[in-house]
Design a protein around this motif. Structure first.
Motif, PDB file in Angstrom:
ATOM      1  N   TRP A  11      42.451  32.025  38.046  1.00 36.66           N
ATOM      2  CA  TRP A  11      41.157  32.315  38.648  1.00 36.66           C
ATOM      3  C   TRP A  11      40.901  33.817  38.680  1.00 36.66           C
ATOM      4  CZ3 TRP A  11      38.306  28.061  39.771  1.00 36.66           C
ATOM      5  CH2 TRP A  11      38.978  26.850  39.981  1.00 36.66           C
ATOM      6  N   TYR A  51      38.464  27.521  44.215  1.00 37.01           N
ATOM      7  CA  TYR A  51      39.391  28.577  44.627  1.00 37.01           C
ATOM      8  C   TYR A  51      38.619  29.617  45.416  1.00 37.01           C
ATOM      9  CZ  TYR A  51      42.259  32.796  44.262  1.00 37.01           C
ATOM     10  OH  TYR A  51      42.965  33.947  44.532  1.00 37.01           O
ATOM     11  N   SER A  55      33.881  32.355  46.211  1.00 37.61           N
ATOM     12  CA  SER A  55      34.675  31.217  45.754  1.00 37.61           C
ATOM     13  C   SER A  55      34.219  30.802  44.362  1.00 37.61           C
ATOM     14  CB  SER A  55      34.582  30.033  46.729  1.00 37.61           C
ATOM     15  OG  SER A  55      33.302  29.438  46.689  1.00 37.61           O
TER      16      SER A  55
END
Length: 310
Positions: free
Chosen positions: A156, A39, A186
């Motif tokens: 996330w 992500y 990320s």
């Protein structure tokens, strides 16, 4: 040095039984549980403040401006306490503490670092505190739970902040107290953790916005050899004040799925590496104990490829 004969005589039977039980649960799972999922965050911001709670409050203020949602507020720290997962005062440690303050200017400590990840659930902002280590120029390995929440909400982080080789809340890589400070751009974990919350896949890594390998170097990673091995256990304190890096050398007992040791762990220890022969062989994923022994998830052969940059 810890008494190896004592560790083996007291813990080898429960360790072996637990390891066989763990391996048995793996049967019947799909082969794609170790598939990587990444992500990329949309947030480009480094929260400011001298303490975790100041940075969390600053992050909440930024998110109010970023989203236009004026109801966003910092609600607390997500801890490993299963009864009270949200707290404004994370537990430091209960009972005897056998940790030793580390020198973050020498290996394998200078490749390790303190981690804060921020999670947004509706209008509620939460922070996790943890530990990790550099495995190449810009990747920081930690527990999967630090990069994907499996609490009452799932998801996330919106951002993470990393301090490589930090001690007492300050950088030690250069004269700059902010040296080694990075933002995560990320987050990567495995399908088994993200979609199944399978604790056998509770590993992850963060790609940072600034490489630190030229200052700190990096650690290798390896599948551990079974048996008792001299190990470094590196972790941070999770609390509201300055973060302390702890580093102990002890004998750890390696099994196919878990590594057991006698070093104290606390809230900031999630993601703490177990280092043997200059390589990371396990990651602390829970504060649960097997008797008096702390535990970490071993890097099994199927997990080894997860750390590859490909």
């Amino acid at each position: 040095m810890k008494n190896l004969k004592f560790l083996l005589s007291v813990f080898i039977i429960p360790v072996v039984l637990f390891a066989h039980s763990s391996v048995a649960t793996a049967e019947g799972f799909d082969n794609d549980l170790d598939e990587k999922i990444t992500y990329e965050t949309e947030i480009d911001y480094m929260p400011s403040g001298n303490t975790p709670i100041e940075r969390a409050e600053d992050m909440a203020e930024y998110m109010r401006r970023f989203t236009g949602n004026l109801d966003i507020s910092f609600e607390g720290f997500i801890t490993d306490d299963k009864t009270h997962p949200i707290s404004k005062t994370p537990t430091i440690v209960l009972g005897e503490d056998n940790r030793i303050k580390a020198d973050p200017t020498i290996s394998p400590y200078k490749q390790c670092g303190y981690l804060e990840t921020h999670f947004l659930d509706g209008s509620s902002l939460y922070m996790k505190q943890g530990t990790g280590a550099l495995i190449d120029r810009d990747r920081f390995v930690t527990a999967g739970s630090m990069v994907y929440a499996q609490e009452d909400f799932k998801g996330w982080p919106i951002i993470s902040t990393i301090w490589i080789a930090s001690q007492d809340g300050r950088g030690t890589l250069t004269d700059d107290p902010y040296s080694g400070m990075n933002a995560g751009i990320s987050f990567t974990s495995m399908n088994g953790w993200i979609n199944s919350a399978d604790p056998r896949y509770d590993m992850g890594y963060i790609t940072m916005n600034t490489p630190s390998e030229h200052l700190a170097g990096r650690l290798n990673y390896a599948v551990p050899t079974e048996g008792a091995v001299l190990s470094h256990v590196v972790s941070y304190t999770g609390n509201l004040m300055q973060q302390i890096m702890w580093g102990n050398q002890t004998f750890a007992i390696n099994t196919p799925e878990l590594i057991f040791h006698d070093v104290t762990v606390s809230q900031g220890s999630i993601g703490a590496p177990i280092i043997q022969n200059s390589s990371i062989v396990g990651i602390t994923t829970t504060l649960d104990k097997q008797g008096p022994m702390s535990q970490a998830l071993a890097i099994r052969p199927e997990l080894y490829s997860f750390f590859s940059s490909n």
